[in-house]
Design a protein around this motif. Structure first.
Motif, PDB file in Angstrom:
ATOM      1  N   UNK A 144       0.842  -1.182   0.000  1.00  0.00           N
ATOM      2  CA  UNK A 144       0.000   0.000   0.000  1.00  0.00           C
ATOM      3  C   UNK A 144       0.886   1.243   0.000  1.00  0.00           C
ATOM      4  N   UNK A 145       0.495   2.248  -0.756  1.00  0.00           N
ATOM      5  CA  UNK A 145       1.310   3.455  -0.902  1.00  0.00           C
ATOM      6  C   UNK A 145       0.436   4.692  -0.768  1.00  0.00           C
ATOM      7  N   UNK A 146       1.078   5.788  -0.470  1.00  0.00           N
ATOM      8  CA  UNK A 146       0.410   7.082  -0.454  1.00  0.00           C
ATOM      9  C   UNK A 146       0.848   7.879  -1.680  1.00  0.00           C
ATOM     10  N   UNK A 147      -0.121   8.322  -2.445  1.00  0.00           N
ATOM     11  CA  UNK A 147       0.112   9.143  -3.644  1.00  0.00           C
ATOM     12  C   UNK A 147       1.031   8.457  -4.650  1.00  0.00           C
ATOM     13  N   UNK A 148       0.930   7.132  -4.687  1.00  0.00           N
ATOM     14  CA  UNK A 148       1.728   6.371  -5.653  1.00  0.00           C
ATOM     15  C   UNK A 148       0.976   5.094  -5.997  1.00  0.00           C
ATOM     16  N   UNK A 149       1.032   4.681  -7.241  1.00  0.00           N
ATOM     17  CA  UNK A 149       0.336   3.475  -7.681  1.00  0.00           C
ATOM     18  C   UNK A 149       0.871   2.246  -6.960  1.00  0.00           C
ATOM     19  N   UNK A 150      -0.055   1.387  -6.571  1.00  0.00           N
ATOM     20  CA  UNK A 150       0.308   0.146  -5.895  1.00  0.00           C
ATOM     21  C   UNK A 150      -0.901  -0.776  -5.972  1.00  0.00           C
ATOM     22  N   UNK A 151      -0.788  -1.957  -5.367  1.00  0.00           N
ATOM     23  CA  UNK A 151      -1.951  -2.827  -5.270  1.00  0.00           C
ATOM     24  C   UNK A 151      -3.076  -2.081  -4.561  1.00  0.00           C
ATOM     25  N   UNK A 152      -2.742  -1.437  -3.432  1.00  0.00           N
ATOM     26  CA  UNK A 152      -3.652  -0.554  -2.703  1.00  0.00           C
ATOM     27  C   UNK A 152      -2.983   0.805  -2.574  1.00  0.00           C
ATOM     28  N   UNK A 153      -3.750   1.874  -2.675  1.00  0.00           N
ATOM     29  CA  UNK A 153      -3.178   3.225  -2.592  1.00  0.00           C
ATOM     30  C   UNK A 153      -4.131   4.163  -1.861  1.00  0.00           C
ATOM     31  N   UNK A 171      -6.290   0.551 -10.287  1.00  0.00           N
ATOM     32  CA  UNK A 171      -6.747   1.797 -10.910  1.00  0.00           C
ATOM     33  C   UNK A 171      -8.128   2.234 -10.401  1.00  0.00           C
ATOM     34  N   UNK A 172      -8.731   1.436  -9.546  1.00  0.00           N
ATOM     35  CA  UNK A 172     -10.131   1.665  -9.198  1.00  0.00           C
ATOM     36  C   UNK A 172     -10.253   2.409  -7.872  1.00  0.00           C
ATOM     37  N   UNK A 173     -11.168   3.396  -7.867  1.00  0.00           N
ATOM     38  CA  UNK A 173     -11.421   4.130  -6.635  1.00  0.00           C
ATOM     39  C   UNK A 173     -12.870   4.569  -6.572  1.00  0.00           C
ATOM     40  N   UNK A 174     -13.519   4.215  -5.479  1.00  0.00           N
ATOM     41  CA  UNK A 174     -14.822   4.798  -5.147  1.00  0.00           C
ATOM     42  C   UNK A 174     -15.124   4.502  -3.684  1.00  0.00           C
ATOM     43  N   UNK A 218      -7.130  -8.716  -1.181  1.00  0.00           N
ATOM     44  CA  UNK A 218      -7.236  -8.612  -2.643  1.00  0.00           C
ATOM     45  C   UNK A 218      -7.664  -9.937  -3.271  1.00  0.00           C
ATOM     46  N   UNK A 219      -7.230 -11.042  -2.662  1.00  0.00           N
ATOM     47  CA  UNK A 219      -7.616 -12.366  -3.182  1.00  0.00           C
ATOM     48  C   UNK A 219      -9.063 -12.678  -2.810  1.00  0.00           C
ATOM     49  N   UNK A 220      -9.415 -12.383  -1.562  1.00  0.00           N
ATOM     50  CA  UNK A 220     -10.742 -12.724  -1.057  1.00  0.00           C
ATOM     51  C   UNK A 220     -11.832 -11.859  -1.684  1.00  0.00           C
ATOM     52  N   UNK A 221     -11.540 -10.556  -1.879  1.00  0.00           N
ATOM     53  CA  UNK A 221     -12.510  -9.631  -2.463  1.00  0.00           C
ATOM     54  C   UNK A 221     -11.824  -8.854  -3.578  1.00  0.00           C
ATOM     55  N   UNK A 222     -11.635  -9.484  -4.740  1.00  0.00           N
ATOM     56  CA  UNK A 222     -10.906  -8.826  -5.832  1.00  0.00           C
ATOM     57  C   UNK A 222     -11.655  -7.626  -6.395  1.00  0.00           C
ATOM     58  N   UNK A 223     -10.877  -6.735  -6.995  1.00  0.00           N
ATOM     59  CA  UNK A 223     -11.369  -5.553  -7.721  1.00  0.00           C
ATOM     60  C   UNK A 223     -11.744  -4.390  -6.819  1.00  0.00           C
ATOM     61  N   UNK A 224     -11.707  -4.551  -5.504  1.00  0.00           N
ATOM     62  CA  UNK A 224     -11.846  -3.430  -4.583  1.00  0.00           C
ATOM     63  C   UNK A 224     -13.010  -2.530  -4.901  1.00  0.00           C
ATOM     64  N   UNK A 225     -12.708  -1.252  -5.251  1.00  0.00           N
ATOM     65  CA  UNK A 225     -13.737  -0.246  -5.482  1.00  0.00           C
ATOM     66  C   UNK A 225     -14.629  -0.607  -6.660  1.00  0.00           C
ATOM     67  N   UNK A 226     -14.092  -1.281  -7.668  1.00  0.00           N
ATOM     68  CA  UNK A 226     -14.924  -1.696  -8.804  1.00  0.00           C
ATOM     69  C   UNK A 226     -15.996  -2.669  -8.330  1.00  0.00           C
ATOM     70  N   UNK A 227     -15.650  -3.514  -7.403  1.00  0.00           N
ATOM     71  CA  UNK A 227     -16.630  -4.434  -6.810  1.00  0.00           C
ATOM     72  C   UNK A 227     -17.717  -3.657  -6.071  1.00  0.00           C
TER      73      UNK A 227
END
Length: 252
Positions: free
Chosen positions: A40-49, A94-97, A206-215
């Motif tokens: 996970x990162x702040x202001x940088x692309x990562x698996x989680x950001x 790339x997903x955020x909501x 990420x494995x258990x609930x893939x796609x994060x915000x898109x989900x």
């Protein structure tokens, strides 16, 4: 500080057309400090950001933690002695909501002010600031009330009130939002235990609930389809509120 919250959210629609669901969600609690797991990162692309421009201010034009700090200073809150944190779903690839994130100001580990940062799938945002007049701790016995000012769901009118019941400490989150509008409304909850974030927890999320915000967006639209077929009244998109922020108050 960065904590991970394996949370669940429950929504129940009140009124003539009823509907209820429970989903698991992944949240973090962050003070925007430097210590983070590698995934996970702040202001940088990562698996989680976590992106500053996503929070604190107008949608996608945010100032991050500085916005909350300046707001508290303006309100006369003793911000120098407070810990400021954000409770949010981080971006996934790339997903955020985020339907709702919470800015929380704590003194001696107890929440004394919070902002509910509400976003709609229509691209709107409104923030509800809640605190006691004397900034004493907010407990789960308190009922913080704010007028609903933003169009969130096409199945609910822009009227009525939110009642926030805010349970938040170093071990868990237990937040309840009652939307009341006569005989209609919604009960929404967010609850889960906090623990230090690790790369293994974030990878498993990420494995258990893939796609994060898109989900999240997909599930919102799925529930909208269910309500449509239940013949819930459908409203057109309403105009956004004129201001970004409004103030709530403690219910007597």
């Amino acid at each position: 500080m960065l904590d991970y919250v394996r949370a669940s959210t429950y929504h129940a629609r009140l009124g003539a057309v009823k509907n209820a669901f429970t989903y698991s969600v992944d949240f973090v609690v962050t003070d925007f400090g430097p210590a983070k797991p590698s995934l996970i990162s702040r202001n940088r692309f990562n698996l989680w950001s976590i992106w500053d421009h996503r929070h604190g201010g107008k949608r996608d034009e945010g100032q991050g933690k500085q916005w909350f700090y300046d707001l508290l200073k303006e309100k006369g809150f003793p911000v120098e002695s407070a810990q400021l944190v954000l409770v949010t779903q981080p971006s996934y690839l790339w997903f955020h909501f985020n339907p709702v994130s919470f800015w929380v100001a704590m003194i001696d580990g107890k929440p004394c002010a919070f902002v509910a940062e509400v976003n709609s799938t229509f691209g709107q945002r409104h923030c509800y600031f809640c605190a006691h007049d004397d900034f004493r701790p907010i407990t789960e016995r308190d009922r913080m009330v704010a007028d609903k000012l933003m169009h969130v769901s096409p199945f609910q009118r822009v009227e009525g009130q939110y009642i926030f019941i805010f349970g938040f400490d170093e071990k868990q989150i237990n937040i309840r939002i009652h939307y009341e509008n006569g005989n209609n409304g919604v009960l929404a909850t967010l609850e889960g235990n906090r623990s230090p974030a690790t790369s293994s927890k974030l990878a498993w999320a990420a494995i258990r609930r893939p796609f994060g915000a898109a989900r999240v967006v997909a599930l919102i639209h799925w529930q909208a389809v269910i309500l449509y077929f239940k013949k819930a009244p459908f409203l057109k998109r309403q105009s956004p509120p004129e201001t970004l922020l409004s103030e709530g108050h403690a219910k007597e």
